[in-house]
Design a protein around this motif. Structure first.
Motif, mmCIF file in Angstrom:
data_model
loop_
_atom_site.group_PDB
_atom_site.id
_atom_site.type_symbol
_atom_site.label_atom_id
_atom_site.label_comp_id
_atom_site.label_asym_id
_atom_site.label_seq_id
_atom_site.Cartn_x
_atom_site.Cartn_y
_atom_site.Cartn_z
ATOM 1 N N VAL A 1 -10.405 0.027 -1.882
ATOM 2 C CA VAL A 1 -11.479 -0.804 -2.448
ATOM 3 C C VAL A 1 -12.799 -0.101 -2.200
ATOM 4 N N PRO A 2 -13.619 0.025 -3.218
ATOM 5 C CA PRO A 2 -14.905 0.694 -3.010
ATOM 6 C C PRO A 2 -15.714 -0.010 -1.935
ATOM 7 N N HIS A 3 -16.199 0.770 -1.019
ATOM 8 C CA HIS A 3 -16.992 0.224 0.095
ATOM 9 C C HIS A 3 -18.392 -0.104 -0.387
ATOM 10 N N PRO A 4 -18.935 -1.230 0.053
ATOM 11 C CA PRO A 4 -20.314 -1.568 -0.388
ATOM 12 C C PRO A 4 -21.306 -0.495 -0.015
ATOM 13 N N VAL A 5 -21.039 0.244 1.074
ATOM 14 C CA VAL A 5 -22.000 1.279 1.437
ATOM 15 C C VAL A 5 -22.030 2.378 0.390
ATOM 16 N N SER A 6 -20.842 2.683 -0.241
ATOM 17 C CA SER A 6 -20.805 3.718 -1.269
ATOM 18 C C SER A 6 -21.636 3.298 -2.470
ATOM 19 N N ARG A 7 -21.505 2.009 -2.877
ATOM 20 C CA ARG A 7 -22.325 1.551 -4.005
ATOM 21 C C ARG A 7 -23.802 1.650 -3.668
ATOM 22 N N GLN A 8 -24.129 1.264 -2.451
ATOM 23 C CA GLN A 8 -25.535 1.313 -2.062
ATOM 24 C C GLN A 8 -26.055 2.735 -2.130
ATOM 25 N N ARG A 9 -25.202 3.683 -1.668
ATOM 26 C CA ARG A 9 -25.633 5.058 -1.687
ATOM 27 C C ARG A 9 -25.840 5.537 -3.113
ATOM 28 N N ARG A 10 -24.876 5.177 -4.048
ATOM 29 C CA ARG A 10 -24.999 5.619 -5.429
ATOM 30 C C ARG A 10 -26.246 5.028 -6.074
ATOM 31 N N ARG A 11 -26.469 3.713 -5.786
ATOM 32 C CA ARG A 11 -27.641 3.065 -6.370
ATOM 33 C C ARG A 11 -28.918 3.673 -5.816
ATOM 34 N N GLY A 12 -28.906 4.004 -4.521
ATOM 35 C CA GLY A 12 -30.089 4.622 -3.924
ATOM 36 C C GLY A 12 -30.356 5.999 -4.491
ATOM 37 N N GLY A 13 -29.294 6.791 -4.805
ATOM 38 C CA GLY A 13 -29.496 8.110 -5.396
ATOM 39 C C GLY A 13 -30.114 8.038 -6.773
ATOM 40 N N VAL A 14 -29.668 7.076 -7.613
ATOM 41 C CA VAL A 14 -30.250 6.917 -8.955
ATOM 42 C C VAL A 14 -31.720 6.528 -8.849
ATOM 43 N N LEU A 15 -32.021 5.609 -7.954
ATOM 44 C CA LEU A 15 -33.403 5.164 -7.796
ATOM 45 C C LEU A 15 -34.297 6.308 -7.326
ATOM 46 N N ARG A 16 -33.757 7.143 -6.408
ATOM 47 C CA ARG A 16 -34.544 8.270 -5.925
ATOM 48 C C ARG A 16 -34.809 9.271 -7.055
ATOM 49 N N GLY A 17 -33.820 9.514 -7.916
ATOM 50 C CA GLY A 17 -34.031 10.426 -9.040
ATOM 51 C C GLY A 17 -35.060 9.899 -10.021
ATOM 52 N N PHE A 18 -35.029 8.571 -10.282
ATOM 53 C CA PHE A 18 -36.018 7.974 -11.187
ATOM 54 C C PHE A 18 -37.434 8.088 -10.609
ATOM 55 N N GLN A 19 -37.550 7.925 -9.267
ATOM 56 C CA GLN A 19 -38.863 8.059 -8.635
ATOM 57 C C GLN A 19 -39.403 9.477 -8.759
ATOM 58 N N LEU A 20 -38.524 10.465 -8.614
ATOM 59 C CA LEU A 20 -38.968 11.858 -8.754
ATOM 60 C C LEU A 20 -39.415 12.147 -10.172
ATOM 61 N N LEU A 21 -38.669 11.648 -11.166
ATOM 62 C CA LEU A 21 -39.044 11.867 -12.571
ATOM 63 C C LEU A 21 -40.378 11.216 -12.890
ATOM 64 N N LEU A 22 -40.569 10.000 -12.414
ATOM 65 C CA LEU A 22 -41.828 9.295 -12.660
ATOM 66 C C LEU A 22 -42.995 10.018 -12.004
ATOM 67 N N SER A 23 -42.784 10.550 -10.806
ATOM 68 C CA SER A 23 -43.859 11.281 -10.139
ATOM 69 C C SER A 23 -44.232 12.532 -10.910
ATOM 70 N N ALA A 24 -43.241 13.236 -11.462
ATOM 71 C CA ALA A 24 -43.541 14.437 -12.248
ATOM 72 C C ALA A 24 -44.326 14.101 -13.508
ATOM 73 N N VAL A 25 -43.934 13.005 -14.166
ATOM 74 C CA VAL A 25 -44.662 12.599 -15.384
ATOM 75 C C VAL A 25 -46.106 12.245 -15.072
ATOM 76 N N VAL A 26 -46.311 11.543 -13.958
ATOM 77 C CA VAL A 26 -47.678 11.149 -13.606
ATOM 78 C C VAL A 26 -48.508 12.370 -13.226
ATOM 79 N N LEU A 27 -47.921 13.294 -12.447
ATOM 80 C CA LEU A 27 -48.679 14.465 -12.008
ATOM 81 C C LEU A 27 -49.078 15.366 -13.170
ATOM 82 N N VAL A 28 -48.245 15.434 -14.220
ATOM 83 C CA VAL A 28 -48.565 16.299 -15.360
ATOM 84 C C VAL A 28 -49.338 15.540 -16.427
ATOM 85 N N GLY A 29 -48.947 14.307 -16.679
ATOM 86 C CA GLY A 29 -49.531 13.569 -17.812
ATOM 87 C C GLY A 29 -50.958 13.127 -17.583
#
Length: 556
Positions: A494-522
């Motif tokens: 059974v998927p462990h809740p910690v694994s889901r949390q980690r996956r969700r946290g990785g996606v959120l971290r990637g979105f934050q990096l993309l948004l920071s790049a757009v703001v710094l350049v745009g």
């Protein structure tokens, strides 16, 4: 201060080779008691045939007539009870009392018929029995109101009170006591009440006399080539004249050692040969280096054992007459990274510091367990590179007293050692159980929370389980019917809740990096286009079109 400001005080450092006494007047003046023109009184005792006990230099000079009646170090014989001097036995307490009687005589000669507050120093490792014998010797010498102070505590008190060094509460002072016959290194901590000994180590067979012996041996290499028979008379004297010449040779070697601590060269007169030899400081350091290296190694090992946090060391204090040699401070500075402190007369430190000491006063009777009541020399009689100590034997009755049983003070931090090899003891003997006959019953706390092991490679105490493939459910009985086997159920992960949390946290971290790049350049680019539109009067769409064309041209 622990003494009354309106009273006289006398501090006595009863040493292995020399005894030092310091008098303190009510106005705060402190002066050493001079005996035969020197502040150092040899602790030696000679039993005269008529029953008189001679002490000090009188005993040293009389020993040339009959060495069998001579005891140079009564302090080392404290556990023997009786000592044979000549044809009669003398109690060790009487030998120590005879030395203290001479101190009392010189006190009355220097100060007058005044009864002072007396402090006596003793090693921090001495137990109640040895302290009781020292107190009894003081009582036989006519000393009243005697207090006992550990030698490292007296030295640390001098370091803080007399020298005015900053020793905050919680910090420690390393006392490097290099005397004529013994060496001790101690870690002394500053507490709210005063000072307390945390750890102590040393050698009873190491001191300035070993350096004197190295000098004599160095001179012997030259003298034996000229006249081997005469030199043999100096090495093994058989007559009174030869013994007198041998004593003169050793005294000149000691004086040369002391002179070389102040100057670059000294001359030694060899008796019987009428030969004057020249000794330099470089030769002295070469001869003394093997002895001094041992003291540095003991001090380094003691500090590693103590495992002090960063910034706790308030200073390194050199005590004892042999500490005058400049190479002592040099080697310690290189090894410890802390410049040692040494005064002009280091042999007076313990005696004067004992008067001011207001902590770790040692009772003459049995004392409660504590850091300054029963200590063990950390590496007593242990080679530096020995294997791990054998496990302790089963507790049982032992015919040793509490003074002979040594204990090791526990370190607050994990002992350092060869951790890669699984040795966490640092080469130190295991601590002795203070209650070996007690029955220890340990009951686990049923309410305690125990973390389950997460790594499959770590062994644990769980019961053996079936192979991790399928789990067969046990058969159930329904009433009186015959049990039937149930099809095996495969347990799917059974998927462990910690694994889901980690996956969700990785996606959120990637979105934050993309948004920071757009703001710094745009944001800077938008500000540039707006500024160009306002200053040049060009429409916004034209500016964007030109920018895209220029960017395309640049990239192509």
């Amino acid at each position: 201060m622990s003494i009354d400001q309106g009273r006289h005080a006398l501090g006595v450092d009863f040493g292995t080779s020399n005894t030092v006494a310091v008098a303190r007047w009510p106005d705060g003046r402190a002066r050493p008691i001079i005996v035969d023109g020197s502040p150092l009184l040899p602790s030696a005792v000679y039993a005269d045939p008529d029953g008189t006990l001679l002490v000090g230099r009188d005993a040293v000079h009389s020993a040339r007539r009959d060495p069998a009646r001579f005891e140079p170090n009564p302090k080392r014989r404290i556990d023997d009870d009786l000592v044979l001097l000549g044809e009669r036995e003398v109690q060790v307490v009487d030998l120590m009392a005879a030395v203290l009687v001479r101190v009392v005589e010189e006190w009355h000669r220097a100060v007058g018929p005044v009864r002072p507050d007396v402090t006596l120093t003793c090693p921090a490792t001495w137990g109640a029995t040895r302290r009781g014998l020292l107190a009894e010797a003081a009582a036989r010498a006519g000393l009243e109101r005697v207090r006992l102070v550990a030698e490292p505590v007296a030295a640390a008190t001098y370091f803080a009170e007399v020298l005015g060094r900053d020793v905050p509460i919680g910090s420690v002072v390393v006392v490097h006591d290099f005397g004529a016959g013994t060496f001790d290194a101690s870690v002394v901590a500053r507490t709210a009440e005063g000072f307390e000994v945390l750890a102590v180590d040393g050698r009873d067979d190491l001191g300035g006399l070993d350096i004197d012996a190295a000098i004599v041996e160095h001179l012997g290499k030259v003298c034996a080539e000229r006249d081997p028979q005469v030199w043999q008379r100096l090495v093994e004297p058989a007559t009174v004249e030869d013994r007198r010449a041998q004593r003169q040779l050793w005294d000149d070697a000691r004086i040369a050692k002391e002179r070389l601590s102040r100057s670059q060269s000294a001359d030694v007169m060899v008796p019987l040969l009428d030969l004057e030899l020249h000794v330099t400081r470089e030769e002295l350091e070469r001869l003394a280096r093997p002895v001094l290296d041992q003291t540095v190694q003991v001090t380094e090992a003691l500090l590693r054992w103590a495992d002090l946090p960063e910034g706790r060391l308030a200073g390194v204090f050199l005590v004892g007459g042999a500490s005058r040699i400049p190479l002592v401070a040099t080697l310690l500075h290189r090894a410890l990274g802390e410049a040692p402190v040494v005064i002009e007369q280091p042999e007076l430190v313990v005696a004067e510091g004992s008067i001011l000491a207001d902590a770790a006063l040692l009772a003459s009777g049995p004392a409660a367990p504590g850091p300054t009541s029963e200590l063990r020399l950390v590496s007593r009689d242990a080679p530096p590179d020995r294997p791990a100590p054998a496990p302790l034997p089963e507790p049982g009755p032992a015919p040793v007293s509490i003074d002979n049983m040594e204990t090791v003070p526990q370190s607050r931090h994990e002992l350092t050692g060869n951790r890669a090899a699984g040795d966490f003891t640092g080469g130190i003997p295991p601590a002795v159980d203070p209650w070996p006959h007690a029955q220890h019953h340990w009951i686990p706390d049923p309410e305690a929370t125990v973390a389950a092991p997460v790594s499959p490679s770590r062994p644990h105490s769980a019961p053996p389980a079936a192979p991790h493939r399928t789990t067969t459910m046990p058969p159930r009985s329904y009433g009186t019917t015959t049990p039937r086997p149930v099809a095996p159920q495969v347990i799917r992960p059974v998927p462990h809740p910690v694994s889901r949390q980690r996956r969700r946290g990785g996606v959120l971290r990637g979105f934050q990096l993309l948004l920071s790049a757009v703001v710094l350049v745009g944001v800077p680019l938008t500000a540039l286009l707006v500024t160009y539109t306002l200053t040049a009067g060009v429409p916004w769409n034209s500016c964007v079109t030109w920018f895209i064309e220029d960017l395309h041209r640049l990239l192509s």
